[in-house]
Scaffold this active site. Structure first.
Site, PDB file in Angstrom:
ATOM      1  N   VAL A 176       0.868  -1.176   0.000  1.00 28.58           N
ATOM      2  CA  VAL A 176       0.000   0.000   0.000  1.00 28.58           C
ATOM      3  C   VAL A 176       0.907   1.228   0.000  1.00 28.58           C
ATOM      4  CG1 VAL A 176      -1.996   1.098   1.077  1.00 28.58           C
ATOM      5  CG2 VAL A 176      -1.598  -1.345   1.406  1.00 28.58           C
ATOM      6  N   GLU A 177       0.551   2.239  -0.773  1.00 31.09           N
ATOM      7  CA  GLU A 177       1.473   3.339  -1.037  1.00 31.09           C
ATOM      8  C   GLU A 177       2.012   4.068   0.180  1.00 31.09           C
ATOM      9  OE1 GLU A 177      -2.612   5.208  -2.250  1.00 31.09           O
ATOM     10  OE2 GLU A 177      -1.690   3.238  -2.278  1.00 31.09           O
ATOM     11  N   PRO A 178       1.291   4.178   1.319  1.00 34.43           N
ATOM     12  CA  PRO A 178       1.892   4.919   2.431  1.00 34.43           C
ATOM     13  C   PRO A 178       3.017   4.178   3.141  1.00 34.43           C
ATOM     14  CG  PRO A 178      -0.246   4.092   3.082  1.00 34.43           C
ATOM     15  CD  PRO A 178      -0.114   3.832   1.602  1.00 34.43           C
TER      16      PRO A 178
END
Length: 518
Positions: free
Chosen positions: A324-326
């Site tokens: 997930v990008e974060p």
């Protein structure tokens, strides 16, 4: 100087016109007690006012007016540079009314900008955003008519086009941690993400500003161990120990869930099958695009979240590593307002480094939402009429993943389908067409994708398209669907139709498990 203060003291430390660096992702890592007091001060005294905000991800709950929405008051904000705006409609309203200057830049670029700001670099170089509305040849990231200054410049370096994002300065960083010791060292043991916390603190400290961190605990005796320190005390000016723990939850939904910060292998996990509807149909078809050599995945928020559920249901999840990008790597991505966290992740890295991995081509397959698509294969997920959703990490991910799959229903607003005799039946068509002549804003460039030879697939409940050299091409159709009535008549352009047009796999439309083997 006594570093420990109350949240109610924070507004007095923020001068009018200050630039605030704000950290958070959906409802994670948000120092809500500080935000509450800053909003309260403005509403009661009119100060602080004319603030400038810089944030990478969108965060907050529009229904409760939390997170970024607490800054959405006329006169409070002068300018905002943000990656995702969808969770802060109050800020979006100010942009639409030309009450504030507004920019929308890729989430990953802003995350990396914070790191470059820490080193006092003149700006950030990136190929991310070329061919999209961020490109100065189009809009340069400006999102209303009073936003005039160009902060994105196109350059040609080493034989390639790149974008230069002008460096910014931060006066105040408002951050969240878990524990502070007597020296002001900060740990984040209960936070599901670390985001840009260290980069922001460094950037503001090196600019002579103030770093303010909200925590849950004070370690009165002893010190946080060196490798557990996320923000060194030399970078922290003030620590706020939250008095109302409802303003210091792990996410806005949960006070604390240890599964978000622990690694554990679950043996023999049984998953209750989800109902067969349009979401499951789409997720099943998306899952069929995977092979075991496509190991590193990214799931966008919304529809793509279901793909992890299908892989789990079919016993195939163990073969893939979702990200997930974060910053979460591995585990099972959480959904809804917990999106960004992962259950039993393998690792959690700072968001700028996650986007380094993404921008360099680390994702094998990315699954993202499909909101608007045109004949060139362009996708818009960032602006719909007056609604400013923002691009978030969408541009970073779609431009750089080895393979991209856009997934969503064929039409929107009121679509009602049924499965009868293992055939798809459109009971009520959606009022809004998604396949339109021209997208409102280019968040993904089909032309750039073709130029780079990227494999791109568009998956809906009734049809599958691929991006070919000559344009978007229909390759599969669901059983029971009429090509003219249910597909072509619901599009504002005529797609190319493959000479080898196929039926979608019949297993997708059955109630039992597919028996998927990847």
């Amino acid at each position: 100087m006594n570093k420990f203060i109350k949240a109610s003291d924070v507004p007095k430390l923020i001068n009018d016109g200050s630039t605030l660096l704000l950290d958070g992702f959906v409802t994670i890592s948000v120092p809500e007690e500080i935000y509450y007091e800053v909003e309260k001060s403005f509403l009661e005294t009119g100060k602080p006012r004319d603030l400038n905000l810089i944030f990478a991800a969108g965060f907050g709950n529009a229904k409760s007016g939390t997170g970024l929405n607490r800054f959405g008051h006329k006169g409070m904000i002068k300018k905002a540079i943000g990656g995702h705006w969808g969770l802060a409609p109050k800020l979006g309203e100010l942009v639409n009314q030309n009450e504030i200057i507004g920019y929308n830049l890729p989430q990953g670029v802003i995350a990396q900008m914070f790191r470059d700001m820490a080193a006092n670099k003149p700006g950030t170089l990136s190929h991310v955003g070329l061919g999209t509305f961020v490109d100065p040849d189009l809009q340069g990231g400006k999102i209303n008519s009073i936003t005039i200054e160009e902060i994105v410049e196109k350059l040609h370096l080493n034989g390639r086009d790149v974008l230069f994002f002008k460096g910014q300065k931060g006066d105040i960083a408002l951050l969240k941690g878990t524990t502070a010791d007597c020296e002001g060292n900060i740990s984040v043991e209960e936070e599901p993400l670390t985001l840009e916390t260290l980069s922001m603190a460094t950037a503001v400290k090196n600019n002579g500003g103030k770093v303010i961190v909200q925590v849950k605990n004070i370690l009165k005796d002893g010190y946080i161990q060196p490798k557990d320190v996320k923000i060194p005390g030399i970078m922290v000016d003030y620590v706020v120990v939250a008095e109302n723990l409802d303003f210091h939850k792990q996410t806005f939904i949960e006070h604390y869930n240890e599964k978000y910060v622990m690694r554990e292998k679950i043996e023999g996990l049984t998953v209750e099958p989800v109902k067969l509807d349009e979401r499951k149909i789409i997720a099943r078809r998306c899952a069929m695009l995977l092979t075991r050599d496509k190991k590193i995945l990214n799931y966008g928020i919304g529809m793509p979240e279901m793909i992890a559920t299908i892989l789990n249901e079919e016993g195939q999840e163990e073969h893939f590593i979702p990200t997930v990008e974060p910053g979460a790597i591995g585990g099972t991505p959480a959904g809804g307002l917990n999106f960004g966290a992962s259950i039993y992740p393998r690792a959690i890295v700072d968001q700028p480094y996650q986007f380094d991995f993404y921008d360099g081509g680390g994702i094998d397959t990315a699954f993202l939402g499909l909101a608007q698509c045109d004949s060139e294969g362009n996708i818009n997920v960032s602006k719909f009429g007056p609604k400013i959703a923002g691009c978030g990490g969408f541009i970073n991910i779609t431009q750089n993943a080895k393979e991209v799959v856009f997934c969503g229903t064929f039409t929107a607003s009121g679509l009602d389908i049924a499965i009868e005799d293992e055939k798809l039946v459109i009971k009520t068509e959606g009022k809004i067409k998604k396949f339109i002549k021209d997208v409102e804003q280019i968040t993904f460039s089909g032309n750039l994708a073709r130029k780079n030879g990227k494999k791109v697939t568009y998956v809906t409940e009734r049809a599958v398209f691929e991006l070919k050299e000559n344009g978007i091409t229909l390759t599969e159709i669901a059983p029971g669907i009429d090509l003219e009535k249910d597909i072509l008549a619901q599009m504002d352009f005529a797609p190319l139709i493959s000479e080898d047009l196929k039926l979608m796999d019949l297993r997708i439309f059955k109630n039992e498990k597919m028996g998927l083997q990847l």
